[in-house]
Scaffold this active site. Structure first.
Site, PDB file in Angstrom:
ATOM      1  N   ASP A  77     -38.022  16.614   9.383  1.00 20.60           N
ATOM      2  CA  ASP A  77     -38.486  15.487  10.180  1.00 20.60           C
ATOM      3  C   ASP A  77     -37.271  14.721  10.703  1.00 20.60           C
ATOM      4  OD1 ASP A  77     -41.274  15.593  10.351  1.00 20.60           O
ATOM      5  OD2 ASP A  77     -41.488  14.880   8.290  1.00 20.60           O
TER       6      ASP A  77
ATOM      7  N   ARG B 246     -53.866  22.546  19.274  1.00 21.64           N
ATOM      8  CA  ARG B 246     -54.152  21.134  19.523  1.00 21.64           C
ATOM      9  C   ARG B 246     -53.889  20.782  20.980  1.00 21.64           C
ATOM     10  NH1 ARG B 246     -49.113  18.468  15.969  1.00 21.64           N
ATOM     11  NH2 ARG B 246     -47.459  19.677  16.961  1.00 21.64           N
TER      12      ARG B 246
ATOM     13  N   ARG C   6     -41.668  30.598  14.447  1.00 24.38           N
ATOM     14  CA  ARG C   6     -42.795  30.462  15.352  1.00 24.38           C
ATOM     15  C   ARG C   6     -42.299  29.664  16.555  1.00 24.38           C
ATOM     16  NH1 ARG C   6     -46.775  33.704  14.731  1.00 24.38           N
ATOM     17  NH2 ARG C   6     -48.373  32.225  15.438  1.00 24.38           N
TER      18      ARG C   6
ATOM     19  N   GLU D 102     -51.453  23.349  23.210  1.00 25.49           N
ATOM     20  CA  GLU D 102     -50.343  23.920  22.437  1.00 25.49           C
ATOM     21  C   GLU D 102     -50.764  25.252  21.802  1.00 25.49           C
ATOM     22  OE1 GLU D 102     -48.427  20.832  20.174  1.00 25.49           O
ATOM     23  OE2 GLU D 102     -47.789  22.277  18.640  1.00 25.49           O
TER      24      GLU D 102
ATOM     25  N   TYR E 205     -37.580  23.107   8.162  1.00 26.12           N
ATOM     26  CA  TYR E 205     -38.335  22.137   8.944  1.00 26.12           C
ATOM     27  C   TYR E 205     -37.854  20.749   8.517  1.00 26.12           C
ATOM     28  CZ  TYR E 205     -41.805  19.355  11.146  1.00 26.12           C
ATOM     29  OH  TYR E 205     -42.395  18.412  11.945  1.00 26.12           O
TER      30      TYR E 205
ATOM     31  N   ARG F 116     -57.778  11.581   1.377  1.00 22.00           N
ATOM     32  CA  ARG F 116     -57.959  10.181   0.978  1.00 22.00           C
ATOM     33  C   ARG F 116     -59.438   9.871   0.724  1.00 22.00           C
ATOM     34  NH1 ARG F 116     -54.378   8.577   5.528  1.00 22.00           N
ATOM     35  NH2 ARG F 116     -52.240   8.778   4.748  1.00 22.00           N
TER      36      ARG F 116
ATOM     37  N   ARG G 280     -48.088  18.666   2.620  1.00 23.47           N
ATOM     38  CA  ARG G 280     -47.642  17.601   3.533  1.00 23.47           C
ATOM     39  C   ARG G 280     -48.802  16.678   3.912  1.00 23.47           C
ATOM     40  NH1 ARG G 280     -44.053  21.424   6.803  1.00 23.47           N
ATOM     41  NH2 ARG G 280     -45.468  21.379   8.554  1.00 23.47           N
TER      42      ARG G 280
HETATM   43  P1  FAD Z   1     -32.616  20.172  17.721  1.00 21.07           P
HETATM   44  O1  FAD Z   1     -33.399  19.013  18.214  1.00 21.07           O
HETATM   45  O2  FAD Z   1     -33.231  21.514  17.815  1.00 21.07           O
HETATM   46  O3  FAD Z   1     -31.227  20.188  18.527  1.00 21.07           O
HETATM   47  C1  FAD Z   1     -30.368  21.306  18.510  1.00 21.07           C
HETATM   48  C2  FAD Z   1     -29.680  21.363  19.853  1.00 21.07           C
HETATM   49  O4  FAD Z   1     -28.672  22.401  19.804  1.00 21.07           O
HETATM   50  C3  FAD Z   1     -30.614  21.734  21.006  1.00 21.07           C
HETATM   51  O5  FAD Z   1     -30.506  20.777  22.033  1.00 21.07           O
HETATM   52  C4  FAD Z   1     -30.110  23.098  21.470  1.00 21.07           C
HETATM   53  O6  FAD Z   1     -30.223  23.258  22.862  1.00 21.07           O
HETATM   54  C5  FAD Z   1     -28.651  23.080  21.040  1.00 21.07           C
HETATM   55  N1  FAD Z   1     -28.094  24.414  20.810  1.00 21.07           N
HETATM   56  C6  FAD Z   1     -28.550  25.346  19.933  1.00 21.07           C
HETATM   57  N2  FAD Z   1     -27.760  26.445  19.974  1.00 21.07           N
HETATM   58  C7  FAD Z   1     -26.786  26.200  20.892  1.00 21.07           C
HETATM   59  C8  FAD Z   1     -25.677  26.964  21.367  1.00 21.07           C
HETATM   60  N3  FAD Z   1     -25.405  28.186  20.912  1.00 21.07           N
HETATM   61  N4  FAD Z   1     -24.895  26.404  22.316  1.00 21.07           N
HETATM   62  C9  FAD Z   1     -25.154  25.155  22.789  1.00 21.07           C
HETATM   63  N5  FAD Z   1     -26.180  24.384  22.348  1.00 21.07           N
HETATM   64  C10 FAD Z   1     -26.991  24.906  21.414  1.00 21.07           C
HETATM   65  N6  FAD Z   1     -40.111  15.082  13.367  1.00 21.07           N
HETATM   66  C11 FAD Z   1     -40.643  13.873  13.051  1.00 21.07           C
HETATM   67  O7  FAD Z   1     -40.012  13.091  12.336  1.00 21.07           O
HETATM   68  N7  FAD Z   1     -41.883  13.490  13.532  1.00 21.07           N
HETATM   69  C12 FAD Z   1     -42.633  14.308  14.314  1.00 21.07           C
HETATM   70  O8  FAD Z   1     -43.745  13.933  14.714  1.00 21.07           O
HETATM   71  C13 FAD Z   1     -42.105  15.578  14.650  1.00 21.07           C
HETATM   72  N8  FAD Z   1     -42.823  16.408  15.425  1.00 21.07           N
HETATM   73  C14 FAD Z   1     -42.326  17.651  15.702  1.00 21.07           C
HETATM   74  C15 FAD Z   1     -43.099  18.499  16.483  1.00 21.07           C
HETATM   75  C16 FAD Z   1     -42.651  19.767  16.774  1.00 21.07           C
HETATM   76  C17 FAD Z   1     -43.500  20.666  17.618  1.00 21.07           C
HETATM   77  C18 FAD Z   1     -41.410  20.207  16.232  1.00 21.07           C
HETATM   78  C19 FAD Z   1     -40.921  21.610  16.483  1.00 21.07           C
HETATM   79  C20 FAD Z   1     -40.609  19.356  15.491  1.00 21.07           C
HETATM   80  C21 FAD Z   1     -41.055  18.068  15.206  1.00 21.07           C
HETATM   81  N9  FAD Z   1     -40.279  17.159  14.478  1.00 21.07           N
HETATM   82  C22 FAD Z   1     -40.810  15.940  14.156  1.00 21.07           C
HETATM   83  C23 FAD Z   1     -38.916  17.516  14.009  1.00 21.07           C
HETATM   84  C24 FAD Z   1     -37.786  17.148  15.012  1.00 21.07           C
HETATM   85  O9  FAD Z   1     -37.970  17.855  16.206  1.00 21.07           O
HETATM   86  C25 FAD Z   1     -36.430  17.473  14.349  1.00 21.07           C
HETATM   87  O10 FAD Z   1     -36.260  16.656  13.225  1.00 21.07           O
HETATM   88  C26 FAD Z   1     -35.204  17.274  15.255  1.00 21.07           C
HETATM   89  O11 FAD Z   1     -35.391  17.818  16.524  1.00 21.07           O
HETATM   90  C27 FAD Z   1     -33.995  17.920  14.613  1.00 21.07           C
HETATM   91  O12 FAD Z   1     -32.845  17.659  15.381  1.00 21.07           O
HETATM   92  P2  FAD Z   1     -31.628  18.679  15.438  1.00 21.07           P
HETATM   93  O13 FAD Z   1     -30.563  18.022  16.233  1.00 21.07           O
HETATM   94  O14 FAD Z   1     -31.285  19.168  14.078  1.00 21.07           O
HETATM   95  O15 FAD Z   1     -32.194  19.975  16.208  1.00 21.07           O
HETATM   96  N1  UDP Z   2     -53.074  21.984   9.315  1.00 15.48           N
HETATM   97  C1  UDP Z   2     -54.335  22.523   9.489  1.00 15.48           C
HETATM   98  N2  UDP Z   2     -55.238  21.836  10.251  1.00 15.48           N
HETATM   99  C2  UDP Z   2     -54.944  20.670  10.864  1.00 15.48           C
HETATM  100  C3  UDP Z   2     -53.655  20.130  10.681  1.00 15.48           C
HETATM  101  C4  UDP Z   2     -52.743  20.809   9.907  1.00 15.48           C
HETATM  102  O1  UDP Z   2     -54.636  23.595   8.974  1.00 15.48           O
HETATM  103  O2  UDP Z   2     -55.817  20.114  11.563  1.00 15.48           O
HETATM  104  C5  UDP Z   2     -52.110  22.740   8.477  1.00 15.48           C
HETATM  105  C6  UDP Z   2     -51.205  23.656   9.319  1.00 15.48           C
HETATM  106  O3  UDP Z   2     -50.957  24.835   8.578  1.00 15.48           O
HETATM  107  C7  UDP Z   2     -49.931  22.836   9.449  1.00 15.48           C
HETATM  108  C8  UDP Z   2     -49.891  22.113   8.104  1.00 15.48           C
HETATM  109  O4  UDP Z   2     -51.264  21.843   7.778  1.00 15.48           O
HETATM  110  O5  UDP Z   2     -48.805  23.665   9.655  1.00 15.48           O
HETATM  111  C9  UDP Z   2     -49.086  20.817   8.100  1.00 15.48           C
HETATM  112  O6  UDP Z   2     -49.635  19.936   9.058  1.00 15.48           O
HETATM  113  P1  UDP Z   2     -48.737  18.982   9.945  1.00 15.48           P
HETATM  114  O7  UDP Z   2     -49.634  18.110  10.729  1.00 15.48           O
HETATM  115  O8  UDP Z   2     -47.702  18.367   9.059  1.00 15.48           O
HETATM  116  O9  UDP Z   2     -48.082  20.053  10.927  1.00 15.48           O
HETATM  117  P2  UDP Z   2     -46.885  19.896  11.994  1.00 15.48           P
HETATM  118  O10 UDP Z   2     -46.785  18.456  12.413  1.00 15.48           O
HETATM  119  O11 UDP Z   2     -45.703  20.380  11.272  1.00 15.48           O
HETATM  120  O12 UDP Z   2     -47.307  20.790  13.105  1.00 15.48           O
END
Ligand code: FAD
Ligand code: UDP
Length: 385
Positions: free
Chosen positions: A352, A281, A251, A302, A350, A179, A175
């Site tokens: 986005d 981070r 996780r 975090e 996972y 560069r 991912r």
């Molecule tokens: P969710 O957002 O998880 O929504 C599911 C919903 O279902 C929740 O509100 C939950 O409460 C509800 N639910 C679950 N089970 C039940 C139940 N039994 N009854 C009632 N309600 C329920 N994407 C990016 O493009 N850019 C980013 O920078 C980025 N950063 C991220 C950072 C982190 C730490 C994480 C974990 C994800 C990140 N993502 C990012 C991904 C992004 O969060 C997801 O793409 C998005 O949230 C997916 O939406 P969803 O609706 O499928 O799931």
């Molecule tokens: N990663 C790392 N060091 C960093 C950033 C990322 O080792 O400083 C690794 C880590 O295993 C992470 C993966 O690269 O899960 C992908 O990075 P990304 O930034 O896409 O992670 P996310 O946004 O999913 O947390």
């Protein structure tokens, strides 16, 4: 009379986008969510103490090459220009990520031009005995070599995933780019930005349709499904089956919130590469809204750990053991009637945000097509396997 009654479990991006499309097609859509807010993990809210827009479940940056998805989000919310420029603290210095010419020159104390740096990394650093990297560690050793791997990836990845990088697939590291120029944009997508009023405001507008009703603080139970023609379920796949075969591994994250009078770190995201620092981070949320002015700051440290029952599932682990269990749940799901499994939790991937929206649009279109043709609705529009 409407086209039918639908239940959607989850008011995150998946539930909102599917709900909107089907409400526009004439369906009556009820959405339930167990949380006290809409938006799922993209939820943003203004911090009462500092006024800063906080990414409550961790940093979310919108980036995509999909112009239809970009037009879709922009039709609900103004997106402000935003480039993610991540920094990393390791070995007593601050470096630029993703690994770029600045990182390489600073790390090795050199002033190489792009072609010199490329030769240096590929000839002096990379382990060229690895032909076809399978694990995260092999991928890192093959493309950046031991020194950069150990400074930036080994410790961070061990903290993030709770295991040695030799036990993880190469795909996780793929991912991130390496560069040989000074481009420090973390993403390489054509469209990037941040919603002016946060993601929750955008999702609120997606849900604002007379055919949609939303009930918060409502945990779904399978008995609820009986009152509807079809269910779109965006909760955890194993949860639908009451975890009868065991739990799919995730996780989870703990966010330690703290405030600071002024600027804490001067950037949105600072990664910590070393295993000795317990967190992965620190995010300083006001930097996600660079067009706003705030004197004080709110930050999250975090921490990552294995999810226990009751924790929020964040990152699906998807190693051999989990994939075997997943295949068993998928077989059960394919035999279930009246439900389609959608989104990141119900497909145990996972995803986005842009991919989430694309898949949600496709699921709604597929459902409408099936209804027109009388061919029924599959359990999955996007395969979890
Ligand atoms: P969710 O957002 O998880 O929504 C599911 C919903 O279902 C929740 O509100 C939950 O409460 C509800 N639910 C679950 N089970 C039940 C139940 N039994 N009854 C009632 N309600 C329920 N994407 C990016 O493009 N850019 C980013 O920078 C980025 N950063 C991220 C950072 C982190 C730490 C994480 C974990 C994800 C990140 N993502 C990012 C991904 C992004 O969060 C997801 O793409 C998005 O949230 C997916 O939406 P969803 O609706 O499928 O799931
Ligand atoms: N990663 C790392 N060091 C960093 C950033 C990322 O080792 O400083 C690794 C880590 O295993 C992470 C993966 O690269 O899960 C992908 O990075 P990304 O930034 O896409 O992670 P996310 O946004 O999913 O947390």
């Amino acid at each position: 009379m409407g086209a039918g009654n639908l239940l959607i479990v989850g008011a995150g991006l998946t539930g909102a986008v599917i709900g909107r499309k089907l409400a526009e097609a004439g369906y009556s859509v009820s959405i339930v969510d167990s949380r006290d807010h809409i938006g799922g993990n993209c939820h943003t809210e203004r911090d009462a103490e500092t006024g800063v827009m906080v990414h409550v479940y961790g940093p979310h940056i919108f980036h995509t090459d999909d112009s239809e998805v970009w037009d879709y989000v922009n039709s609900f919310e103004t997106f402000k220009p935003y480039k993610n420029r991540v920094k990393a603290t390791t070995k007593g210095q601050v470096f630029s990520l993703p690994v770029n010419l600045h990182t390489i020159n600073q790390f090795f104390g050199k002033t190489m031009r792009p072609d010199e740096a490329r030769d240096f990394i590929t000839q002096d650093q990379a382990d060229t005995t690895i032909d076809d990297p399978q694990t995260f560690e092999e991928q890192a050793m093959r493309f950046v070599g031991k020194d950069l791997y150990e400074a930036f990836f080994k410790g961070y990845t061990t903290k993030q995933w709770g295991c040695h990088p030799s036990e993880l697939p190469a795909s996780i590291l793929k991912r991130l780019p390496v560069r040989f120029n000074y481009d420090d944009n973390y993403f390489f997508h054509k469209f990037q930005g941040m919603p002016e009023n946060g993601y929750t405001s955008m999702i609120e507008k997606i849900l604002d349709h007379p055919g949609i009703s939303v009930q918060l603080n409502t945990m779904f139970t399978r008995a609820m499904a009986e009152d509807y023609d079809h269910v779109f379920y965006s909760g955890p796949l194993d949860g639908w089956f009451d975890y009868e075969l065991g739990r799919l591994g995730y996780r989870t994250l703990d966010f330690e919130r703290f405030t600071f009078d002024g600027d804490y770190q001067g950037c949105a995201v600072m990664n910590y590469g070393e295993a000795a620092v317990p967190y992965t981070r620190i995010t300083e949320h006001k930097y996600f809204s660079p067009w706003e002015d705030h004197d004080s700051s709110v930050c999250y440290r975090e921490f990552s750990r294995a999810a226990e029952p009751g924790d929020i599932p964040y990152y699906p682990i998807r190693q051999v053991k989990e994939k075997a269990l997943l295949a068993e749940y998928v077989a059960l799901a394919e035999a279930a009637e009246g439900v389609t499994f959608v989104g990141r939790l119900a497909t145990y991937r996972y995803l986005d945000m842009d991919v989430t929206i694309r898949e949600a649009m496709d699921a709604a279109d597929g459902f409408l097509q099936g209804a027109r043709d009388g061919t029924g609705v599959p359990a999955f529009f996007a395969s979890p396997l």
